[in-house]
Design a protein around this motif. Structure first.
Motif, PDB file in Angstrom:
ATOM      1  N   TRP A  38       2.629 -18.956 -50.178  1.00  0.00           N
ATOM      2  CA  TRP A  38       2.767 -18.036 -51.308  1.00  0.00           C
ATOM      3  C   TRP A  38       1.715 -18.366 -52.374  1.00  0.00           C
ATOM      4  CZ3 TRP A  38       4.606 -19.265 -56.384  1.00  0.00           C
ATOM      5  CH2 TRP A  38       4.928 -18.157 -57.184  1.00  0.00           C
ATOM      6  N   LEU A  61       0.079 -17.139 -60.938  1.00  0.00           N
ATOM      7  CA  LEU A  61       1.415 -17.588 -60.559  1.00  0.00           C
ATOM      8  C   LEU A  61       2.310 -17.133 -61.695  1.00  0.00           C
ATOM      9  CD1 LEU A  61       0.540 -21.209 -59.428  1.00  0.00           C
ATOM     10  CD2 LEU A  61       0.814 -19.196 -58.013  1.00  0.00           C
ATOM     11  N   GLN A  82      -4.563 -13.781 -58.188  1.00  0.00           N
ATOM     12  CA  GLN A  82      -3.392 -13.372 -58.961  1.00  0.00           C
ATOM     13  C   GLN A  82      -2.888 -14.581 -59.724  1.00  0.00           C
ATOM     14  OE1 GLN A  82      -0.276 -11.193 -56.750  1.00  0.00           O
ATOM     15  NE2 GLN A  82      -1.673 -11.410 -55.015  1.00  0.00           N
ATOM     16  N   LYS A 134      -1.614 -16.157 -53.656  1.00  0.00           N
ATOM     17  CA  LYS A 134      -1.830 -15.800 -55.065  1.00  0.00           C
ATOM     18  C   LYS A 134      -3.198 -16.277 -55.555  1.00  0.00           C
ATOM     19  CE  LYS A 134       2.357 -14.530 -56.864  1.00  0.00           C
ATOM     20  NZ  LYS A 134       2.567 -13.260 -57.566  1.00  0.00           N
TER      21      LYS A 134
END
Length: 319
Positions: free
Chosen positions: A240, A251, A249, A244
Motif C-alpha cells: 500500500w 499517505l 500520492q 502511494k
C-alpha cells in the motif's frame, strides 16, 4: 566473571528497590517489569525474568554484554540480580514508555505532536544509530532479533532507546552470519530468511528488515500484519505504501503538511521499503540506512516493490 560497572543485587535488595513489586509497568515475553527506585532517588525499571530455564552462565553472558553498551540510543543496564533461581535486570527508567503506544494512538494530541514528520525522522534516526552501534560499534557484534515498536522506549525528551535483549545473539565482528535453530522474533517484523531458508542467510540484515517494518508502521499509523493475511480485504502495508509513494500520492494524514514534512514522510517510507527487501543482499546496512535518513530526498531511488504473494508464488507456510 567480574563486571566493571555492573552492581549485583540480592533478591531482598530487589524487593526493597521495587517496594515489594508494587508498581508493575508491563509484561514482556520474559517476565514482568516493575518500577523501582534506588536509595539515592534514581528511578529504575526492574525486569524479573520468569521461567529462565537457561543456566546462570547464559544470563551472566547477557549481563556482561549489555553491561558494556553505552550508547545514547540503547537502554542502560544499571545492575542485575542472580540469586538462586531468581534473576532480574535493572535498567534506567524510561518515563515515556514504548513507541508502540504512540504509533497506534491516533486520537491523542501527544501522538500528533510526537509523530509529526520531523520528529518521526528524528526518532527513526535515533533507533537506526542504536542498531548501527549494536552491529558495528561494540567489540562483539550484537544482533537484536526483536526490533519492534514495543521494544523502543522513549526517554525524557522522547529520545528513543532500544531495549529487550532477551533474543539477542552475539557474534564476533568478522562472523556476521548466524545459525539459528528456530525463528526468533515477533510476527510481522521477522525477516523472511529467519523462517524460510531459501531467502538467504541470517545476518545483521535481519534487524534491518525489522527496522524497516517499524518505520512503515510509524509513517502509516497502521499495524503491519505480514503478507499472509487471512482476511483478504486487509491491505498489506508495504504494498500500500509502495503504491502511494510511487504514484506520488500522500499517505493519509489528518493534518495539513508543509512540503518539508511531506518530504520527511516520503524519505522515511523509501528508506523503510529498501530495508524490507526480501533478499537480504538488497537491504542496506545500518550505516547506509543512516546516510539515507540524513541525506537528501533527491538522492534516494525508489526501491523495487516488496514481495507480494501471487498465485505462482505461494507464501511460506508458518506452522
Amino acid at each position: 566473571m567480574a563486571h566493571q560497572n555492573q552492581t549485583r543485587y540480592t533478591f531482598s535488595e530487589v524487593k526493597k528497590v521495587t517496594k515489594r513489586f508494587k508498581d508493575r509497568l508491563g509484561q514482556g515475553g520474559f517476565g514482568s517489569v516493575y518500577k523501582g527506585q534506588f536509595a539515592n532517588g534514581v528511578p529504575v525499571a526492574v525486569k524479573m525474568l520468569e521461567n529462565s530455564k537457561s543456566d546462570g552462565e547464559e544470563f551472566m553472558n547477557e549481563v556482561a554484554t549489555i553491561g558494556r553498551i553505552h550508547h545514547a540510543n540503547v537502554v542502560r543496564l544499571l545492575g542485575f540480580c542472580s540469586d538462586g533461581t531468581r534473576r532480574a535486570l535493572i535498567y534506567e527508567f524510561m518515563p515515556n514508555g514504548s513507541l508502540e503506544k504512540y504509533i497506534f494512538a491516533h486520537e491523542s494530541d501527544i501522538f500528533q505532536e510526537l509523530l509529526a514528520p520531523n520528529k518521526m525522522l528524528e526518532i527513526a534516526s535515533g533507533i537506526a544509530r542504536g542498531i548501527e552501534y549494536l552491529h558495528q560499534g561494540c567489540n562483539q557484534r550484537i544482533l537484536h532479533f526483536d526490533i519492534k515498536p514495543h521494544n523502543i522506549l522513549l526517554g525524557y525528551s522522547f529520545n528513543p532507546k532500544i531495549s529487550d535483549f532477551g533474543l539477542a545473539k552475539l557474534c564476533t565482528r568478522d562472523h556476521s552470519i548466524v545459525t539459528l535453530t528456530a525463528a526468533r522474533g515477533t510476527m510481522g517484523y521477522i525477516a523472511p530468511e529467519l523462517y524460510y531458508r531459501n531467502f538467504g542467510r541470517i545476518s545483521s540484515k535481519s534487524d534491518v528488515y525489522s527496522f524497516g517494518m517499524l518505520v512503515l508502521e510509524m509513517v502509516s499509523g497502521r499495524r503491519n500484519s505480514g503478507p499472509w493475511i487471512e482476511n483478504q480485504n486487509e491491505v498489506y502495508i508495504p504494498e500500500w505504501i509502495h503504491e502511494k509513494i510511487s504514484t506520488e500520492q500522500e499517505l493519509e494524514s489528518s493534518r495539513e503538511m508543509a512540503q518539508e514534512e511531506k518530504d520527511a514522510v516520503r524519505k522515511l517510507a523509501i528508506v523503510a521499503l529498501w530495508c524490507i527487501q526480501w533478499n537480504p543482499k538488497n537491504r542496506p546496512s545500518m550505516p547506509k540506512v543512516l546516510n539515507m535518513l540524513t541525506g537528501t530526498l533527491q538522492s534516494l531511488t525508489m526501491p523495487p516493490k516488496p514481495f507480494v504473494s501471487s498465485p505462482g508464488h505461494p507464501m511460506p507456510q508458518i506452522s
